[in-house]
Scaffold this motif. Structure first.
Motif, PDB file in Angstrom:
ATOM      1  N   GLY A  34       0.810  -1.213   0.000  1.00 41.12           N
ATOM      2  CA  GLY A  34       0.000   0.000   0.000  1.00 41.12           C
ATOM      3  C   GLY A  34       0.844   1.264   0.000  1.00 41.12           C
ATOM      4  O   GLY A  34       2.072   1.222   0.065  1.00 41.12           O
ATOM      5  N   ASP A  35       0.183   2.403  -0.083  1.00 40.45           N
ATOM      6  CA  ASP A  35       0.852   3.702  -0.087  1.00 40.45           C
ATOM      7  C   ASP A  35       1.318   4.072   1.321  1.00 40.45           C
ATOM      8  O   ASP A  35       0.596   3.874   2.292  1.00 40.45           O
ATOM      9  CB  ASP A  35      -0.086   4.791  -0.601  1.00 40.45           C
ATOM     10  CG  ASP A  35      -0.420   4.606  -2.069  1.00 40.45           C
ATOM     11  OD1 ASP A  35       0.441   4.117  -2.818  1.00 40.45           O
ATOM     12  OD2 ASP A  35      -1.549   4.963  -2.462  1.00 40.45           O
ATOM     13  N   VAL A  36       2.510   4.658   1.414  1.00 39.13           N
ATOM     14  CA  VAL A  36       3.088   5.074   2.685  1.00 39.13           C
ATOM     15  C   VAL A  36       3.120   6.594   2.742  1.00 39.13           C
ATOM     16  O   VAL A  36       3.483   7.257   1.768  1.00 39.13           O
ATOM     17  CB  VAL A  36       4.517   4.498   2.847  1.00 39.13           C
ATOM     18  CG1 VAL A  36       5.187   5.039   4.105  1.00 39.13           C
ATOM     19  CG2 VAL A  36       4.470   2.978   2.890  1.00 39.13           C
ATOM     20  N   ILE A  37       2.730   7.151   3.885  1.00 40.19           N
ATOM     21  CA  ILE A  37       2.796   8.587   4.133  1.00 40.19           C
ATOM     22  C   ILE A  37       3.794   8.827   5.264  1.00 40.19           C
ATOM     23  O   ILE A  37       4.153   7.904   6.000  1.00 40.19           O
ATOM     24  CB  ILE A  37       1.417   9.185   4.472  1.00 40.19           C
ATOM     25  CG1 ILE A  37       0.755   8.437   5.632  1.00 40.19           C
ATOM     26  CG2 ILE A  37       0.525   9.189   3.245  1.00 40.19           C
ATOM     27  CD1 ILE A  37      -0.583   9.007   6.064  1.00 40.19           C
ATOM     28  N   SER A  38       4.258  10.071   5.391  1.00 43.34           N
ATOM     29  CA  SER A  38       5.217  10.385   6.445  1.00 43.34           C
ATOM     30  C   SER A  38       4.783  11.618   7.216  1.00 43.34           C
ATOM     31  O   SER A  38       4.012  12.442   6.729  1.00 43.34           O
ATOM     32  CB  SER A  38       6.616  10.617   5.859  1.00 43.34           C
ATOM     33  OG  SER A  38       6.649  11.798   5.109  1.00 43.34           O
ATOM     34  N   VAL A  39       5.306  11.710   8.443  1.00 48.80           N
ATOM     35  CA  VAL A  39       5.065  12.875   9.290  1.00 48.80           C
ATOM     36  C   VAL A  39       6.303  13.095  10.151  1.00 48.80           C
ATOM     37  O   VAL A  39       6.879  12.149  10.677  1.00 48.80           O
ATOM     38  CB  VAL A  39       3.795  12.693  10.161  1.00 48.80           C
ATOM     39  CG1 VAL A  39       3.940  11.543  11.134  1.00 48.80           C
ATOM     40  CG2 VAL A  39       3.428  13.977  10.883  1.00 48.80           C
ATOM     41  N   GLY A  40       6.736  14.345  10.240  1.00 49.13           N
ATOM     42  CA  GLY A  40       7.827  14.707  11.133  1.00 49.13           C
ATOM     43  C   GLY A  40       7.222  15.133  12.460  1.00 49.13           C
ATOM     44  O   GLY A  40       6.220  15.843  12.494  1.00 49.13           O
ATOM     45  N   TYR A  41       7.845  14.699  13.562  1.00 49.86           N
ATOM     46  CA  TYR A  41       7.282  15.033  14.872  1.00 49.86           C
ATOM     47  C   TYR A  41       8.354  15.062  15.950  1.00 49.86           C
ATOM     48  O   TYR A  41       9.462  14.567  15.767  1.00 49.86           O
ATOM     49  CB  TYR A  41       6.168  14.065  15.250  1.00 49.86           C
ATOM     50  CG  TYR A  41       6.606  12.623  15.395  1.00 49.86           C
ATOM     51  CD1 TYR A  41       6.987  12.114  16.629  1.00 49.86           C
ATOM     52  CD2 TYR A  41       6.625  11.770  14.303  1.00 49.86           C
ATOM     53  CE1 TYR A  41       7.380  10.786  16.765  1.00 49.86           C
ATOM     54  CE2 TYR A  41       7.009  10.449  14.429  1.00 49.86           C
ATOM     55  CZ  TYR A  41       7.379   9.964  15.667  1.00 49.86           C
ATOM     56  OH  TYR A  41       7.774   8.662  15.797  1.00 49.86           O
TER      57      TYR A  41
END
Length: 65
Positions: A34-41
């Motif tokens: 599936g599609d992967v998303i990213s987030v910086g935190y």
């Protein structure tokens, strides 16, 4: 729709201090394709992490070494 902070909490497994905008990646999930998303935190005051989460299954990882 999930918020950046909520996505970061899903990846981290606990509360985070702050999160940046969610971004699309050119990655596919190694488990389901599936599609992967990213987030910086920021999980703490002194640490910045980029987390990756599949949109189709429970797979996630971070850029921590």
């Amino acid at each position: 729709m999930v918020t950046p902070k909520r996505l970061a909490e899903l990846v981290e497994g606990e509360d985070v201090m702050d999160a940046e905008a969610i971004e699309d990646t050119d990655r596919t999930c190694p488990e389901c394709g599936g599609d992967v998303i990213s987030v910086g935190y920021m999980p703490t005051v002194t640490e910045f992490v980029t987390g990756y989460k599949c949109q189709d299954c429970d797979w996630s990882e971070t850029d921590r070494e």
